[in-house]
Write a protein that holds these residues in place. Structure first.
Motif, PDB file in Angstrom:
ATOM      1  N   LYS A 154      -2.630 -63.152 -21.550  1.00 15.54           N
ATOM      2  CA  LYS A 154      -1.548 -62.242 -21.943  1.00 15.54           C
ATOM      3  C   LYS A 154      -0.580 -61.960 -20.797  1.00 15.54           C
ATOM      4  CE  LYS A 154      -3.930 -59.851 -25.664  1.00 15.54           C
ATOM      5  NZ  LYS A 154      -4.432 -58.573 -26.160  1.00 15.54           N
ATOM      6  N   SER A 155      -1.089 -61.902 -19.584  1.00 18.00           N
ATOM      7  CA  SER A 155      -0.246 -61.631 -18.416  1.00 18.00           C
ATOM      8  C   SER A 155       0.231 -62.914 -17.734  1.00 18.00           C
ATOM      9  CB  SER A 155      -1.007 -60.766 -17.415  1.00 18.00           C
ATOM     10  OG  SER A 155      -1.366 -59.537 -18.000  1.00 18.00           O
ATOM     11  N   ASN A 156      -0.262 -64.056 -18.212  1.00 17.12           N
ATOM     12  CA  ASN A 156       0.163 -65.364 -17.719  1.00 17.12           C
ATOM     13  C   ASN A 156      -0.086 -65.577 -16.228  1.00 17.12           C
ATOM     14  OD1 ASN A 156       1.255 -67.972 -18.053  1.00 17.12           O
ATOM     15  ND2 ASN A 156       3.263 -67.264 -17.372  1.00 17.12           N
ATOM     16  N   PHE A 157      -1.335 -65.342 -15.798  1.00 18.95           N
ATOM     17  CA  PHE A 157      -1.709 -65.663 -14.431  1.00 18.95           C
ATOM     18  C   PHE A 157      -3.191 -65.977 -14.366  1.00 18.95           C
ATOM     19  CE2 PHE A 157      -2.416 -61.036 -14.369  1.00 18.95           C
ATOM     20  CZ  PHE A 157      -3.637 -60.924 -13.712  1.00 18.95           C
ATOM     21  N   ILE A 158      -3.591 -66.588 -13.245  1.00 20.02           N
ATOM     22  CA  ILE A 158      -5.017 -66.779 -12.979  1.00 20.02           C
ATOM     23  C   ILE A 158      -5.379 -66.025 -11.709  1.00 20.02           C
ATOM     24  CG2 ILE A 158      -5.093 -69.031 -14.124  1.00 20.02           C
ATOM     25  CD1 ILE A 158      -5.482 -70.267 -11.255  1.00 20.02           C
ATOM     26  N   HIS A 159      -6.643 -65.682 -11.617  1.00 20.57           N
ATOM     27  CA  HIS A 159      -7.219 -65.067 -10.426  1.00 20.57           C
ATOM     28  C   HIS A 159      -8.086 -66.137  -9.787  1.00 20.57           C
ATOM     29  CE1 HIS A 159      -9.688 -62.122  -8.100  1.00 20.57           C
ATOM     30  NE2 HIS A 159     -10.600 -63.052  -8.295  1.00 20.57           N
ATOM     31  N   VAL A 160      -7.968 -66.310  -8.480  1.00 19.23           N
ATOM     32  CA  VAL A 160      -8.901 -67.161  -7.736  1.00 19.23           C
ATOM     33  C   VAL A 160      -9.379 -66.382  -6.519  1.00 19.23           C
ATOM     34  CG1 VAL A 160      -7.993 -69.386  -8.516  1.00 19.23           C
ATOM     35  CG2 VAL A 160      -7.062 -68.359  -6.459  1.00 19.23           C
ATOM     36  N   ASP A 161     -10.640 -66.619  -6.163  1.00 15.89           N
ATOM     37  CA  ASP A 161     -11.194 -65.969  -4.974  1.00 15.89           C
ATOM     38  C   ASP A 161     -12.210 -66.872  -4.306  1.00 15.89           C
ATOM     39  OD1 ASP A 161     -13.965 -65.387  -5.905  1.00 15.89           O
ATOM     40  OD2 ASP A 161     -13.006 -63.943  -7.251  1.00 15.89           O
ATOM     41  N   THR A 162     -12.612 -66.492  -3.110  1.00 18.18           N
ATOM     42  CA  THR A 162     -13.566 -67.291  -2.336  1.00 18.18           C
ATOM     43  C   THR A 162     -14.961 -66.692  -2.382  1.00 18.18           C
ATOM     44  OG1 THR A 162     -12.881 -66.145  -0.314  1.00 18.18           O
ATOM     45  CG2 THR A 162     -11.803 -68.243  -0.809  1.00 18.18           C
ATOM     46  N   GLY A 163     -15.237 -65.919  -3.403  1.00 19.04           N
ATOM     47  CA  GLY A 163     -16.582 -65.387  -3.615  1.00 19.04           C
ATOM     48  C   GLY A 163     -17.464 -66.447  -4.266  1.00 19.04           C
ATOM     49  N   ARG A 164     -18.551 -65.984  -4.902  1.00 22.24           N
ATOM     50  CA  ARG A 164     -19.453 -66.910  -5.576  1.00 22.24           C
ATOM     51  C   ARG A 164     -18.735 -67.564  -6.758  1.00 22.24           C
ATOM     52  NH1 ARG A 164     -21.376 -64.411 -10.069  1.00 22.24           N
ATOM     53  NH2 ARG A 164     -21.159 -62.148 -10.070  1.00 22.24           N
ATOM     54  N   VAL A 165     -19.203 -68.737  -7.136  1.00 21.76           N
ATOM     55  CA  VAL A 165     -18.596 -69.476  -8.244  1.00 21.76           C
ATOM     56  C   VAL A 165     -18.927 -68.763  -9.551  1.00 21.76           C
ATOM     57  CG1 VAL A 165     -18.544 -71.666  -9.504  1.00 21.76           C
ATOM     58  CG2 VAL A 165     -18.686 -71.656  -7.001  1.00 21.76           C
ATOM     59  N   ARG A 166     -17.876 -68.403 -10.297  1.00 16.97           N
ATOM     60  CA  ARG A 166     -18.007 -67.763 -11.608  1.00 16.97           C
ATOM     61  C   ARG A 166     -16.677 -67.880 -12.319  1.00 16.97           C
ATOM     62  NH1 ARG A 166     -16.329 -64.889  -7.832  1.00 16.97           N
ATOM     63  NH2 ARG A 166     -15.392 -62.838  -8.006  1.00 16.97           N
ATOM     64  N   TYR A 167     -16.718 -67.807 -13.652  1.00 17.56           N
ATOM     65  CA  TYR A 167     -15.515 -68.001 -14.450  1.00 17.56           C
ATOM     66  C   TYR A 167     -15.399 -66.960 -15.534  1.00 17.56           C
ATOM     67  CZ  TYR A 167     -16.421 -72.581 -12.397  1.00 17.56           C
ATOM     68  OH  TYR A 167     -16.700 -73.591 -11.509  1.00 17.56           O
ATOM     69  N   TRP A 168     -14.188 -66.600 -15.849  1.00 19.17           N
ATOM     70  CA  TRP A 168     -13.900 -65.722 -16.985  1.00 19.17           C
ATOM     71  C   TRP A 168     -12.512 -65.990 -17.500  1.00 19.17           C
ATOM     72  CZ3 TRP A 168     -14.138 -64.250 -11.925  1.00 19.17           C
ATOM     73  CH2 TRP A 168     -13.008 -63.651 -11.375  1.00 19.17           C
TER      74      TRP A 168
END
Length: 102
Positions: free
Chosen positions: A88-102
């Motif tokens: 809905k907001s037209n973006f992705i979040h990426v981080d250098t933490g543990r591998v996980r997806y949502w």
């Protein structure tokens, strides 16, 4: 201001290479102070209380001229940290933490 995790900058570069697209990244949210994060957490669903944004280890982005859904797929394929898709907001979040997806 706060320094970004160098691995986060490497991750963004790897995402760009993986897409094969020359678009530029638009940063929606990068570093957040604990106060800013607490305020966002109190008014928005999906803002983590202990967000990696407060450590310079997360960024919310989109890429010009490139479908955000495809950007999400490219980031997930790298499996180098957390990847979230906010359609809905037209973006992705990426981080250098543990591998996980949502």
């Amino acid at each position: 201001s706060h320094p970004n995790d160098a691995a986060l900058l490497d991750l963004i570069h790897q995402i760009k290479i993986a897409t094969g697209h020359n678009g530029t990244f638009e940063e929606i949210s990068g570093y957040r102070s604990p106060k800013t994060n607490a305020n966002l957490h109190s008014i928005r669903n999906g803002v983590a209380k202990g967000s990696l944004h407060m450590q310079g280890k997360a960024i919310d982005i989109r890429m010009s001229g490139f479908y955000t859904r495809q950007l999400h797929k490219a980031a997930k394929k790298l499996a180098r940290g957390g990847v979230g898709y906010y359609q809905k907001s037209n973006f992705i979040h990426v981080d250098t933490g543990r591998v996980r997806y949502w």
